[in-house]
Design an enzyme around this catalytic site. Structure first.
Site, short mmCIF file in Angstrom:
data_model
loop_
_atom_site.label_atom_id
_atom_site.label_comp_id
_atom_site.label_asym_id
_atom_site.label_seq_id
_atom_site.Cartn_x
_atom_site.Cartn_y
_atom_site.Cartn_z
N ASP A 159 -1.73 -6.65 -7.05
CA ASP A 159 -2.81 -6.87 -6.20
C ASP A 159 -2.36 -7.82 -5.07
OD1 ASP A 159 -5.25 -7.56 -5.06
OD2 ASP A 159 -6.35 -6.77 -7.01
N THR A 178 1.42 3.18 -2.64
CA THR A 178 1.08 4.36 -3.51
C THR A 178 0.33 5.46 -2.79
OG1 THR A 178 -1.18 3.08 -3.78
CG2 THR A 178 0.73 2.58 -5.26
N VAL A 220 -7.11 8.86 10.47
CA VAL A 220 -5.84 9.63 9.59
C VAL A 220 -6.42 10.05 8.43
CG1 VAL A 220 -3.72 9.04 8.91
CG2 VAL A 220 -4.50 7.43 10.81
N GLY A 241 0.78 -1.13 -0.03
CA GLY A 241 -0.02 -0.05 0.03
C GLY A 241 0.91 1.20 -0.14
N GLY A 256 -1.11 7.54 0.99
CA GLY A 256 -1.38 7.58 2.64
C GLY A 256 -0.30 7.21 3.50
N ARG A 307 -1.20 -1.49 -6.47
CA ARG A 307 -1.77 -1.57 -7.89
C ARG A 307 -1.41 -0.63 -8.73
NH1 ARG A 307 -7.51 -2.74 -5.87
NH2 ARG A 307 -6.99 -0.98 -4.71
N TYR A 337 -15.46 -4.47 8.00
CA TYR A 337 -14.42 -3.81 8.22
C TYR A 337 -13.37 -4.14 9.59
CZ TYR A 337 -10.50 -0.30 8.43
OH TYR A 337 -9.27 0.30 8.70
N PHE A 357 -8.25 7.03 2.67
CA PHE A 357 -9.16 6.14 3.08
C PHE A 357 -10.58 6.48 2.95
CE2 PHE A 357 -11.32 4.22 6.84
CZ PHE A 357 -11.03 3.02 6.90
P1 NDP Z 1 -4.96 4.77 1.50
O1 NDP Z 1 -6.39 4.56 0.82
O2 NDP Z 1 -4.59 6.29 1.47
O3 NDP Z 1 -4.30 3.91 1.09
C1 NDP Z 1 -4.40 2.44 0.91
C2 NDP Z 1 -3.13 1.66 0.30
O4 NDP Z 1 -3.55 0.23 0.28
C3 NDP Z 1 -3.03 2.21 -0.97
O5 NDP Z 1 -1.74 2.62 -1.36
C4 NDP Z 1 -3.75 1.32 -2.02
O6 NDP Z 1 -3.09 1.09 -3.18
C5 NDP Z 1 -3.42 -0.16 -0.93
N1 NDP Z 1 -4.09 -1.09 -1.36
C6 NDP Z 1 -5.58 -1.37 -1.46
N2 NDP Z 1 -6.08 -2.42 -1.92
C7 NDP Z 1 -4.94 -3.05 -2.42
C8 NDP Z 1 -4.72 -4.29 -3.28
N3 NDP Z 1 -5.82 -5.16 -3.47
N4 NDP Z 1 -3.57 -4.69 -3.35
C9 NDP Z 1 -2.49 -3.96 -3.22
N5 NDP Z 1 -2.47 -2.54 -2.46
C10 NDP Z 1 -3.75 -2.47 -2.04
O7 NDP Z 1 -5.44 4.55 3.03
P2 NDP Z 1 -4.53 4.41 4.53
O8 NDP Z 1 -3.09 4.77 4.02
O9 NDP Z 1 -5.18 5.34 5.21
O10 NDP Z 1 -4.52 3.00 4.69
C11 NDP Z 1 -3.52 2.39 4.91
C12 NDP Z 1 -3.87 1.05 5.99
O11 NDP Z 1 -4.38 1.91 7.34
C13 NDP Z 1 -5.05 0.24 5.82
O12 NDP Z 1 -4.91 -0.97 6.22
C14 NDP Z 1 -6.18 1.05 6.70
O13 NDP Z 1 -7.16 0.00 6.81
C15 NDP Z 1 -5.38 1.38 7.78
N6 NDP Z 1 -5.88 2.39 8.94
C16 NDP Z 1 -6.45 3.59 8.28
C17 NDP Z 1 -6.90 4.48 8.96
C18 NDP Z 1 -7.49 5.84 8.54
O14 NDP Z 1 -8.01 6.62 9.12
N7 NDP Z 1 -6.94 6.44 7.34
C19 NDP Z 1 -6.96 4.38 10.48
C20 NDP Z 1 -6.67 2.78 10.96
C21 NDP Z 1 -6.03 2.15 10.16
P3 NDP Z 1 -3.42 0.64 -4.68
O15 NDP Z 1 -4.72 1.47 -4.69
O16 NDP Z 1 -2.55 1.57 -5.50
O17 NDP Z 1 -3.21 -0.66 -4.98
C1 8X3 Z 2 -10.13 3.59 10.13
C2 8X3 Z 2 -10.41 3.90 11.33
O1 8X3 Z 2 -12.51 4.35 12.82
O2 8X3 Z 2 -12.67 4.63 10.44
O3 8X3 Z 2 -9.56 2.17 10.55
O4 8X3 Z 2 -12.48 2.45 11.30
S1 8X3 Z 2 -12.15 3.98 11.53
#
Ligand code: NDP
Ligand code: 8X3
Length: 263
Positions: A67, A20, A193, A18, A22, A43, A160, A197
């Site tokens: 993926d 790409t 964060v 991931g 966040g 991806r 989720y 997301f």
């Molecule tokens: P983003 O959507 O900004 O980033 C998500 C990343 O996951 C992207 O780089 C995306 O890349 C990658 N991804 C998603 N699906 C796939 C796949 N099938 N194969 C490969 N890569 C994949 O979100 P965040 O940075 O916030 O999320 C990162 C992690 O943090 C996640 O696990 C999320 O659940 C967790 N999290 C986020 C919070 C928030 O509030 N934002 C809070 C708590 C946890 P691409 O689409 O290019 O494949």
């Molecule tokens: C992401 C945080 O509170 O939206 O994991 O589930 S929340």
């Protein structure tokens, strides 16, 4: 990182899924500064290339435009890049997503499949593929990105949350299975964060912006710094889990929003 003195001469690689967007992209920038070469998985190949270009002067990179749900292509990639995986020291299992906030009785089954296949099965696949290399090297750290959603459930978030409860269980189980080896396993559990997301979850830029409106959410960099800190502890210290909220969030679903208009 831990034991640097003894191993400082070794090449060390971190694999970040991931990368790409966040938290993953921010972590790549942090770990590059800490002297890691990087395997960047996601991806969107254009974004991986862009990040690699940005980090050119600090780190060597290997791009994995894959993926995470596709075990066969992950296995092929690891096999084809075995020499680099031999020098793997850190795996950040960050790729993940939420889709929708519907009640279970109204939910789209494909959304459940995507969340479970990505957040749980994808994490397991890559972990399984990397473990032999980390064990052979005799040092290494797996950092899973869980969530406060892995501890507390909220309406419309059941599936989720279940995936993040799973991440917590898998982190604990793996730590138990690895007991007696030098490997460390950590679960980093953030609250809100501001990344892509909510856009991914809600599919609408305005709705996504509303999630973070009138409060100060965490930044991806805050979590990247935490990951850096966790990895940077001495080799005998394993931070097992760490929960991080923004100051404006006291619990899941309990946030403080200011009524003041932005200047
Ligand atoms: P983003 O959507 O900004 O980033 C998500 C990343 O996951 C992207 O780089 C995306 O890349 C990658 N991804 C998603 N699906 C796939 C796949 N099938 N194969 C490969 N890569 C994949 O979100 P965040 O940075 O916030 O999320 C990162 C992690 O943090 C996640 O696990 C999320 O659940 C967790 N999290 C986020 C919070 C928030 O509030 N934002 C809070 C708590 C946890 P691409 O689409 O290019 O494949
Ligand atoms: C992401 C945080 O509170 O939206 O994991 O589930 S929340």
């Amino acid at each position: 990182m831990g034991g640097e003195g003894r191993h400082g001469h070794m090449k060390k690689w971190a694999c970040i899924t991931g990368a790409t967007a966040g938290i993953g992209a921010a972590t790549a920038r942090r770990l590059a500064e800490r002297g890691f070469n990087l395997i960047l998985l996601g991806r969107r190949k254009d974004r991986l290339k862009q990040l690699a270009g940005e980090l050119e002067k600090t780190a060597a990179t290997l791009l994995a435009p894959l993926d995470i749900r596709d075990y066969a292509s992950l296995a092929k990639f690891v096999r084809e890049n075995e020499l680099i995986f031999r020098d793997l020291e850190v795996l950040v299992n960050n790729a993940g997503l939420a889709r929708g906030l519907e009640k279970m009785q109204d939910a789209v089954v494909e959304d459940w499949q995507e969340m479970i296949d990505t957040n749980v099965k994808g994490l397991l696949y890559l972990t399984r593929l990397c473990l032999p290399f980390l064990l052979a090297r005799g040092r290494g750290h797996i950092v899973n990105i869980g969530s406060v959603a892995g501890r507390w459930v909220y309406p419309g978030g059941g599936v989720y949350c279940a995936t993040k409860f799973a991440v917590r269980a898998l982190t604990e189980g793996l730590r138990m299975d690895l007991l007696g080896t030098p490997l460390r396993v950590t679960n980093v559990e953030p609250g809100m964060v501001e990344t892509e997301f909510s856009l991914v979850r809600l599919g609408d830029p305005q709705k996504a912006a509303n999630v973070y409106a009138k409060l100060q959410p965490l930044r991806a960099e805050d979590i990247a710094e935490t990951i850096e800190w966790v990895v940077d502890r001495p080799a005998h210290v394993n931070v097992q889990e760490i929960v991080i909220y923004p100051t404006d969030q006291a619990a899941v679903g309990l946030v403080h929003r200011t009524n003041k208009e932005a200047p």
